[in-house]
Design an enzyme around this catalytic site. Structure first.
Site, PDB file in Angstrom:
ATOM      1  N   GLN A  23      -7.041  -5.689   8.865  1.00 17.08           N
ATOM      2  CA  GLN A  23      -6.183  -6.867   8.775  1.00 17.08           C
ATOM      3  C   GLN A  23      -6.626  -8.013   9.690  1.00 17.08           C
ATOM      4  OE1 GLN A  23      -2.417  -4.227   9.046  1.00 17.08           O
ATOM      5  NE2 GLN A  23      -1.789  -5.935   7.767  1.00 17.08           N
ATOM      6  N   ARG A  80      -1.702  -2.001  20.582  1.00 15.51           N
ATOM      7  CA  ARG A  80      -2.051  -0.980  19.593  1.00 15.51           C
ATOM      8  C   ARG A  80      -2.986  -1.599  18.566  1.00 15.51           C
ATOM      9  NH1 ARG A  80       0.973   0.616  14.324  1.00 15.51           N
ATOM     10  NH2 ARG A  80      -0.261   2.401  13.705  1.00 15.51           N
ATOM     11  N   HIS A 126      -5.997   3.471   9.862  1.00 14.08           N
ATOM     12  CA  HIS A 126      -4.979   2.557   9.328  1.00 14.08           C
ATOM     13  C   HIS A 126      -5.452   2.094   7.948  1.00 14.08           C
ATOM     14  CE1 HIS A 126      -1.488  -0.193  10.635  1.00 14.08           C
ATOM     15  NE2 HIS A 126      -1.726  -0.505   9.377  1.00 14.08           N
ATOM     16  N   ASN A 171      -1.772   6.078  10.431  1.00 19.20           N
ATOM     17  CA  ASN A 171      -0.695   5.122  10.278  1.00 19.20           C
ATOM     18  C   ASN A 171      -0.058   5.295   8.900  1.00 19.20           C
ATOM     19  OD1 ASN A 171       0.730   2.516  11.067  1.00 19.20           O
ATOM     20  ND2 ASN A 171      -0.074   2.011   9.039  1.00 19.20           N
ATOM     21  N   GLU A 172       1.240   5.581   8.878  1.00 24.13           N
ATOM     22  CA  GLU A 172       2.036   5.564   7.649  1.00 24.13           C
ATOM     23  C   GLU A 172       1.378   6.299   6.481  1.00 24.13           C
ATOM     24  OE1 GLU A 172       3.222   1.570   6.664  1.00 24.13           O
ATOM     25  OE2 GLU A 172       4.425   1.370   8.469  1.00 24.13           O
ATOM     26  N   ASN A 312       7.295   3.539  12.823  1.00 23.23           N
ATOM     27  CA  ASN A 312       7.218   2.189  12.265  1.00 23.23           C
ATOM     28  C   ASN A 312       8.511   1.933  11.517  1.00 23.23           C
ATOM     29  OD1 ASN A 312       4.634   1.998  13.223  1.00 23.23           O
ATOM     30  ND2 ASN A 312       3.655   1.719  11.224  1.00 23.23           N
ATOM     31  N   TYR A 314      11.133  -1.249   9.727  1.00 22.04           N
ATOM     32  CA  TYR A 314      11.307  -2.653   9.354  1.00 22.04           C
ATOM     33  C   TYR A 314      12.652  -3.002   8.744  1.00 22.04           C
ATOM     34  CZ  TYR A 314       6.292  -3.399  10.069  1.00 22.04           C
ATOM     35  OH  TYR A 314       5.042  -3.507  10.624  1.00 22.04           O
ATOM     36  N   GLU A 383       5.472   0.013  15.354  1.00 22.64           N
ATOM     37  CA  GLU A 383       5.553  -1.265  14.622  1.00 22.64           C
ATOM     38  C   GLU A 383       7.003  -1.625  14.377  1.00 22.64           C
ATOM     39  OE1 GLU A 383       3.460  -1.555  10.860  1.00 22.64           O
ATOM     40  OE2 GLU A 383       1.676  -0.633  11.726  1.00 22.64           O
ATOM     41  N   TRP A 433       5.097  -5.904  15.473  1.00 21.59           N
ATOM     42  CA  TRP A 433       4.125  -6.227  14.440  1.00 21.59           C
ATOM     43  C   TRP A 433       4.365  -7.658  14.034  1.00 21.59           C
ATOM     44  CZ3 TRP A 433      -0.089  -3.746  12.658  1.00 21.59           C
ATOM     45  CH2 TRP A 433      -0.763  -4.373  11.595  1.00 21.59           C
ATOM     46  N   GLU A 440      -2.270  -9.446   5.020  1.00 21.57           N
ATOM     47  CA  GLU A 440      -1.117  -8.598   4.713  1.00 21.57           C
ATOM     48  C   GLU A 440      -1.358  -7.832   3.400  1.00 21.57           C
ATOM     49  OE1 GLU A 440       1.235  -7.321   6.295  1.00 21.57           O
ATOM     50  OE2 GLU A 440       2.732  -6.805   4.807  1.00 21.57           O
ATOM     51  N   TRP A 441      -2.458  -7.086   3.373  1.00 19.20           N
ATOM     52  CA  TRP A 441      -2.777  -6.171   2.268  1.00 19.20           C
ATOM     53  C   TRP A 441      -2.664  -6.855   0.903  1.00 19.20           C
ATOM     54  CZ3 TRP A 441      -5.375  -2.739   4.774  1.00 19.20           C
ATOM     55  CH2 TRP A 441      -4.980  -2.347   6.053  1.00 19.20           C
TER      56      TRP A 441
HETATM   57  C1  PNW Z   1       3.169  -1.666   7.507  1.00 20.13           C
HETATM   58  N1  PNW Z   1       6.412  -1.333   1.839  1.00 20.13           N
HETATM   59  O1  PNW Z   1       3.018  -1.579   6.135  1.00 20.13           O
HETATM   60  C2  PNW Z   1       1.743  -1.516   8.014  1.00 20.13           C
HETATM   61  O2  PNW Z   1       1.539  -0.487   8.929  1.00 20.13           O
HETATM   62  C3  PNW Z   1       1.108  -2.791   8.434  1.00 20.13           C
HETATM   63  O3  PNW Z   1      -0.278  -2.692   8.321  1.00 20.13           O
HETATM   64  C4  PNW Z   1       1.698  -3.951   7.643  1.00 20.13           C
HETATM   65  O4  PNW Z   1       1.038  -5.154   7.849  1.00 20.13           O
HETATM   66  C5  PNW Z   1       3.163  -4.042   8.051  1.00 20.13           C
HETATM   67  O5  PNW Z   1       3.844  -2.837   7.807  1.00 20.13           O
HETATM   68  C6  PNW Z   1       3.926  -5.162   7.351  1.00 20.13           C
HETATM   69  O6  PNW Z   1       3.927  -4.957   5.974  1.00 20.13           O
HETATM   70  C7  PNW Z   1       3.943  -1.529   5.145  1.00 20.13           C
HETATM   71  O7  PNW Z   1       6.047  -1.905   0.783  1.00 20.13           O
HETATM   72  C8  PNW Z   1       3.592  -2.151   3.965  1.00 20.13           C
HETATM   73  O8  PNW Z   1       7.511  -0.696   1.894  1.00 20.13           O
HETATM   74  C9  PNW Z   1       4.413  -2.078   2.881  1.00 20.13           C
HETATM   75  C10 PNW Z   1       5.597  -1.373   2.958  1.00 20.13           C
HETATM   76  C11 PNW Z   1       5.956  -0.746   4.153  1.00 20.13           C
HETATM   77  C12 PNW Z   1       5.118  -0.822   5.237  1.00 20.13           C
END
Ligand code: PNW
Length: 482
Positions: A23, A80, A126, A171-172, A312, A314, A383, A433, A440-441
Site C-alpha cells: 500500500q 507497524r 499483509h 494480517n486479516e 483490527n 473498524y 488497526e 490506520w 486502498e486495494w
Molecule cells: C484492512 N472489508 O482491510 C487492511 O488490513 C488494510 O490494509 C486496509 O487498508 C484497511 O483495513 C482499510 O480498508 C480491510 O471490505 C479491507 O470489510 C476491507 C474490509 C475489511 C478490512
C-alpha cells in the site's frame, strides 16, 4: 470526580500508526523485488476502481528517513509495517534465492525507527503473496507447500531482523480467504462467479485457504519460539479483523443468535483454533465436511500459538437471521447484514468505504467479547481508523480538515480506554490506520485512510491532517505521567 476522569492508560501503553508494504512502498520493480499477486491483479482491467496499482504508491521505499521523522513528529511510540515477501525472496520458495537488497531495506528501516525511539511491530504477510508461489502450486491452496515456504520466509526475517521484538504472522486471514478466494474482489480474484474469474470455487477454496494460513502461522510461531524468542525476548501473534454485531430486532432471539454466529464466522474461524485447537461448532454445522479438519498434530501445533491477539477493528453491523437454508457459497453464517435496524435507525454516519460506518460502542463491546471468550489475552489493536466520504474531492486546506476522522479517533480511543479501565480488558497497544493516505486495494487511491494527506499529483508530498494532532492529544491526555 466524574466517571471520565478515571479513564487512563498505563505509562507503557504503546501507540502509533500502521501501514502495509504494497500500500505504501512503490518501487515495485526495483532492487530485485519479484512480483506479488497484487501486482498481477492490478493489471487486470476492471479490478481496481481507478485502474491504478501499487507501482509507485507513496514511494515509501525511497523515503525511510522522511517517514520516520513524520512518525516522530506525531509523537508515535511504535510503528507497524509489513514486509514484502517478494522483496526478500523474489520467487518466494524455500529453495529460492534471498535478495540481499530487500533484507537491507528492512534492516535500515528498523535501525532508523530504533534510532528515533520508535518500536517496530512487523507484519510478515499483509496480502502480497509472491506471484511465483501462486503459479508454482496455487499458493494457499496447497497447504503443505505453503506452510513450509512461509515458515522458511519467516525464519529468514527473524534471522535478519533480531532487533524486532514484536512480530505479526498474518494480517486479516479472513480477507485473504474470503475476498481473495470466495468473493474474488481481492487478489488473486478467484470465485465461482464466472463473470469475474475463469477459476475458483466459492464453496470450498476460502476454507482451504484459511486452513493453510492457520498452519503457516503455527509453523512460524513454533520456529520463532524454538530458535529465536529466547535470544531476542520478543513476542509473536496473528492479526484478525472483526466487526461488532447488533441484532436487527433486539427482541428476536434468532437475530441475537445470528449476531454471535457472525462473530464466530468472522473471528472464531481463526481464533478458536489458535486458542482452543478447533473450529467453532457453528461453522462445522453449516459447512460439514467442506471445512477441513485438523489432524491431532496440527491441532496441538496451532493451539496456544498466540503470544498476543492482534485486533483490527473498524465498524459494526445490524444482523438479521435468515429462515432459508444457507447458500453453498455463504461466508457469514446464513444471515443478512445491514447498517439499519428494524426501526430504520442507522448504526453510524456514512464514510467513503461502503463497508464502514463508525460505531465506537461496538469497539468497547468487541474488546470485552474477545477478552471473555479467549481468556483475557493480551490485545494489541493493530488497526483502527476510517475513510471520510468524498474526502478525495476536497481541495486546498479543506483536505486537512478531516473532522469525521478526528471524531472517530476521539470516540474509538475513549471506547478502548473504557474497555480497559471498566472491564479489565488487557489491551496494551493501539495503531491507527493509517500513517498516510495510500493504495486502498480494490478502491485504488480514491479512498483515503491517512492522518497524513498524500499528494499523489505532487511527488507524493505528505502533509499532516487535523486527525494526526487529535490522536496525539488523546494519548497525551490518557497515558499516565508516572
Ligand atoms: C484492512 N472489508 O482491510 C487492511 O488490513 C488494510 O490494509 C486496509 O487498508 C484497511 O483495513 C482499510 O480498508 C480491510 O471490505 C479491507 O470489510 C476491507 C474490509 C475489511 C478490512
Amino acid at each position: 470526580m466524574t466517571a471520565d476522569s478515571k479513564l487512563s492508560l498505563p505509562k507503557d501503553f504503546v501507540w502509533g500508526y500502521a501501514t502495509a508494504s504494497y500500500q505504501i512502498e512503490g518501487a515495485a520493480n526495483e532492487d530485485g523485488r519479484g512480483p506479488s499477486i497484487w501486482d498481477t491483479f492490478c493489471k487486470i482491467p476492471g479490478k481496481i476502481a481507478d485502474g491504478s496499482s501499487g507501482d509507485v504508491a507513496c514511494d515509501a521505499y525511497h523515503r525511510t528517513q522522511e517517514d520516520v521523522a513524520l512518525l516522530k513528529s506525531y509523537g508515535a511510540k511504535a510503528y507497524r509495517f509489513s514486509i514484502s515477501w517478494s522483496r526478500v525472496i523474489p520467487l518466494g520458495g524455500r529453495n529460492d534465492p534471498v535478495n540481499p537488497a530487500g533484507i537491507k531495506f528492512y534492516q535500515d528501516y528498523v535501525d532508523e525507527l530504533l534510532a528515533n525511539g520508535i518500536t517496530p511491530f512487523v507484519t510478515l504477510f499483509h496480502w502480497d503473496l509472491p506471484q511465483a508461489l501462486h503459479e508454482r502450486y496455487l499458493g494457499f491452496l496447497n497447504k503443505n507447500e505453503f506452510a513450509s515456504d512461509f515458515e522458511h520466509y519467516a525464519r529468514v526475517c527473524f534471522e535478519a531482523l533480531p532487533k524486532v521484538k514484536n512480530w505479526i504472522t498474518f494480517n486479516e486471514p479472513w480477507c485473504s480467504a474470503v475476498l481473495g478466494y470466495n468473493v474474488g474482489a481481492f487478489a488473486p480474484g478467484r470465485t465461482s462467479d464466472r463473470s469475474k474469474s475463469k477459476e475458483g470455487d466459492s464453496t470450498t477454496e476460502h476454507l482451504i485457504v484459511g486452513h493453510s494460513i492457520l498452519l503457516g502461522h503455527a509453523r512460524a510461531v513454533k520456529a520463532y519460539r524454538d530458535d529465536f524468542k529466547s535470544q531476542t525476548g520478543g513476542q509473536i501473534g496473528i492479526t484478525l479483523n472483526g466487526d461488532w454485531t447488533e441484532p436487527w430486532d433486539p427482541s428476536d432471539p434468532l437475530d441475537i443468535a445470528a449476531c454471535e454466529r457472525k462473530l464466530e464466522f468472522a473471528i472464531s474461524w481463526f481464533a478458536d483454533p489458535i486458542y482452543f485447537g478447533d473450529y467453532p461448532a457453528s461453522m462445522r454445522t453449516q459447512y460439514g465436511s467442506r471445512l477441513p479438519t485438523f489432524t491431532p498434530e496440527e491441532s496441538a501445533l496451532i493451539k496456544g500459538s498466540n503470544d498476543f491477539y492482534g485486533m483490527n477493528h473498524y465498524t459494526a453491523n445490524y444482523i438479521k437471521h435468515r429462515d432459508t437454508p444457507p447458500a453453498d457459497d455463504d461466508v457469514a453464517g446464513n444471515l443478512d447484514m445491514s447498517f439499519e435496524n428494524k426501526l430504520g435507525e442507522s448504526i453510524g454516519p456514512e464514510t467513503q468505504s461502503v463497508w464502514l460506518r463508525p460505531h465506537p460502542e461496538g469497539f468497547r463491546k468487541l474488546l470485552i467479547w474477545l477478552s471473555e471468550r479467549y481468556g483475557k489475552p493480551t490485545i494489541y489493536v493493530t488497526e483502527n481508523g476510517t475513510s471520510v466520504k468524498d474526502e478525495h474531492l476536497r481541495t486546498g486546506e479543506e483536505r486537512l480538515r478531516d473532522e469525521l476522522r478526528c471524531e472517530y479517533f476521539r470516540t474509538y480511543i475513549e471506547a478502548m480506554t473504557k474497555a480497559r479501565c471498566e472491564s479489565g480488558v488487557d489491551v496494551r497497544g493501539y495503531f491507527a490506520w493509517s500513517l498516510m493516505d495510500n493504495f486502498e486495494w480494490a478502491e485504488g487511491y480514491v479512498t483515503r485512510f491517512g492522518v497524513t494527506y498524500t499528494d499523489y499529483e505532487n511527488g507524493q508530498k505528505r502533509t499532516p491532517k487535523q486527525s494526526a494532532y487529535v490522536v496525539r492529544e488523546m494519548f497525551d491526555k490518557l497515558i499516565e505521567k508516572e
